[in-house]
Design a protein around this motif. Structure first.
Motif, short mmCIF file in Angstrom:
data_model
loop_
_atom_site.label_atom_id
_atom_site.label_comp_id
_atom_site.label_asym_id
_atom_site.label_seq_id
_atom_site.Cartn_x
_atom_site.Cartn_y
_atom_site.Cartn_z
N TYR A 18 9.54 96.23 -36.12
CA TYR A 18 8.52 95.28 -36.54
C TYR A 18 7.80 95.76 -37.80
CZ TYR A 18 9.04 92.76 -32.09
OH TYR A 18 9.51 92.03 -31.03
N GLU A 19 7.61 97.06 -37.91
CA GLU A 19 7.05 97.61 -39.15
C GLU A 19 8.00 97.37 -40.31
OE1 GLU A 19 5.30 101.64 -39.10
OE2 GLU A 19 5.62 101.53 -36.93
N LYS A 20 9.26 97.64 -40.07
CA LYS A 20 10.28 97.52 -41.12
C LYS A 20 10.37 96.09 -41.66
CE LYS A 20 15.20 98.29 -41.93
NZ LYS A 20 16.47 98.71 -41.34
N ILE A 21 10.30 95.10 -40.76
CA ILE A 21 10.42 93.71 -41.21
C ILE A 21 9.08 93.10 -41.62
CG2 ILE A 21 12.52 93.33 -39.87
CD1 ILE A 21 10.79 91.67 -37.90
N GLY A 22 8.01 93.88 -41.53
CA GLY A 22 6.71 93.43 -42.02
C GLY A 22 5.84 92.69 -41.02
N LEU A 23 6.23 92.66 -39.75
CA LEU A 23 5.36 92.04 -38.75
C LEU A 23 4.14 92.90 -38.46
CD1 LEU A 23 7.62 90.44 -35.99
CD2 LEU A 23 5.88 89.31 -37.37
N LEU A 24 4.30 94.20 -38.63
CA LEU A 24 3.19 95.14 -38.47
C LEU A 24 3.01 95.87 -39.79
CD1 LEU A 24 4.13 96.82 -35.07
CD2 LEU A 24 2.53 94.96 -35.45
N GLU A 25 1.78 95.94 -40.23
CA GLU A 25 1.50 96.66 -41.46
C GLU A 25 0.47 97.76 -41.19
OE1 GLU A 25 0.54 94.14 -44.76
OE2 GLU A 25 2.01 92.65 -44.13
N LEU A 26 0.88 98.96 -41.51
CA LEU A 26 -0.04 100.10 -41.37
C LEU A 26 -0.60 100.45 -42.73
CD1 LEU A 26 2.23 102.15 -39.02
CD2 LEU A 26 -0.04 101.34 -38.45
N LEU B 172 11.10 85.68 -34.31
CA LEU B 172 10.31 86.61 -35.12
C LEU B 172 9.89 85.99 -36.44
CD1 LEU B 172 12.12 90.01 -34.45
CD2 LEU B 172 10.02 89.13 -33.41
N GLN B 173 10.79 85.21 -37.05
CA GLN B 173 10.44 84.54 -38.30
C GLN B 173 9.29 83.55 -38.10
OE1 GLN B 173 11.35 85.24 -41.37
NE2 GLN B 173 10.04 83.64 -42.15
N GLU B 174 9.36 82.79 -37.01
CA GLU B 174 8.28 81.85 -36.71
C GLU B 174 6.98 82.59 -36.42
OE1 GLU B 174 10.96 78.27 -34.71
OE2 GLU B 174 10.28 79.94 -33.46
N ILE B 175 7.08 83.70 -35.72
CA ILE B 175 5.88 84.50 -35.43
C ILE B 175 5.25 84.99 -36.73
CG2 ILE B 175 5.08 86.68 -34.41
CD1 ILE B 175 7.17 86.15 -32.15
N ARG B 176 6.08 85.46 -37.65
CA ARG B 176 5.57 85.91 -38.94
C ARG B 176 4.81 84.78 -39.64
NH1 ARG B 176 7.73 89.71 -42.03
NH2 ARG B 176 9.85 89.38 -41.27
N GLN C 74 3.51 102.29 -24.81
CA GLN C 74 3.17 102.13 -23.40
C GLN C 74 2.18 100.99 -23.20
OE1 GLN C 74 1.17 105.51 -21.67
NE2 GLN C 74 1.93 105.01 -19.63
N LYS C 75 1.17 100.91 -24.04
CA LYS C 75 0.14 99.87 -23.88
C LYS C 75 0.65 98.48 -24.23
CE LYS C 75 -3.98 102.68 -24.28
NZ LYS C 75 -5.32 102.77 -24.83
N SER C 76 1.58 98.40 -25.18
CA SER C 76 2.07 97.09 -25.63
C SER C 76 3.27 96.61 -24.83
CB SER C 76 2.45 97.14 -27.11
OG SER C 76 3.62 97.93 -27.29
N GLY C 77 4.01 97.55 -24.24
CA GLY C 77 5.23 97.18 -23.53
C GLY C 77 6.45 97.09 -24.43
N PHE C 78 6.29 97.37 -25.72
CA PHE C 78 7.42 97.39 -26.65
C PHE C 78 7.93 98.82 -26.78
CE2 PHE C 78 5.33 93.52 -28.36
CZ PHE C 78 6.41 92.66 -28.33
N SER C 79 9.23 98.95 -26.99
CA SER C 79 9.78 100.28 -27.20
C SER C 79 9.37 100.81 -28.57
CB SER C 79 11.32 100.24 -27.12
OG SER C 79 11.85 99.58 -28.26
N ARG C 80 9.49 102.09 -28.74
CA ARG C 80 9.18 102.71 -30.04
C ARG C 80 10.07 102.12 -31.13
NH1 ARG C 80 7.81 108.95 -28.70
NH2 ARG C 80 6.83 108.55 -26.71
N ASP C 81 11.35 101.93 -30.80
CA ASP C 81 12.29 101.37 -31.78
C ASP C 81 11.87 99.96 -32.19
OD1 ASP C 81 13.84 103.67 -31.83
OD2 ASP C 81 15.27 102.92 -30.34
N THR C 82 11.43 99.17 -31.24
CA THR C 82 11.00 97.80 -31.55
C THR C 82 9.78 97.83 -32.44
OG1 THR C 82 11.92 96.95 -29.48
CG2 THR C 82 10.21 95.62 -30.55
N ILE C 83 8.83 98.70 -32.15
CA ILE C 83 7.63 98.82 -32.98
C ILE C 83 8.01 99.23 -34.39
CG2 ILE C 83 5.50 100.13 -33.32
CD1 ILE C 83 5.33 100.23 -30.18
N ARG C 84 8.91 100.18 -34.51
CA ARG C 84 9.37 100.60 -35.85
C ARG C 84 10.09 99.46 -36.57
NH1 ARG C 84 10.93 105.55 -32.83
NH2 ARG C 84 9.31 107.07 -33.24
#
Length: 140
Positions: free
Chosen positions: A20-28, A62-66, A8-18
């Motif tokens: 981004y985690e999967k491709i390594g843009l987000l690391e928990l 996304l690749q450029e963002i990474r 909700q705060k980011s404006g990205f869907s849950r699937d998109t966030i997941r």
């Protein structure tokens, strides 16, 4: 924050966030899980998502963002090199615009010839024979 809140705060869907985690843009961190195994997203993750959104809005893939984020995090983001990258991106966009304008012109010409001559049918008549051995003859 749980995924619903960060979504909700980011404006990205849950699937998109997941994703981004999967491709390594987000690391928990491994400690980012609660006892019930729910992921706990930090304000740092929210900031990264906001940066990703902003970079996407100005045309970065996304690749450029990474690459940009990785360079930034290791302190290797150079403004002059970044400028060259942006200028190259602008050049590529100009090429795409030219290609799209050419396609638009070709489509406009095809429509201008209808109904007397249908360019789409002419292309198909030249290349595709129907199973019955006949050709298309109506304007689309």
């Amino acid at each position: 924050m749980l995924i619903g809140v960060i979504s909700q705060k980011s404006g990205f869907s849950r699937d998109t966030i997941r994703y981004y985690e999967k491709i390594g843009l987000l690391e928990l961190h491994k400690k980012a899980r609660r006892e019930n195994n729910y992921k706990e997203y930090t304000p740092v993750i929210l900031s990264r998502l906001r940066a990703i959104r902003e970079l996407k809005m100005i045309g970065y893939t996304l690749q450029e963002i990474r690459q940009v984020i990785e360079s930034y995090e290791i302190g290797n983001l150079d403004c002059m090199a970044g400028k060259e990258q942006v200028l190259e991106k602008i050049r590529l966009i100009d090429e795409q615009i030219q290609q799209i304008q050419t396609i638009k012109q070709q489509l406009s010409e095809a429509v201008a010839e209808c109904p007397n001559h249908c360019k789409i049918i002419a292309i198909l008549d030249q290349t595709i024979t129907l199973e019955k051995g006949t050709y298309l003859s109506k304007c689309l």
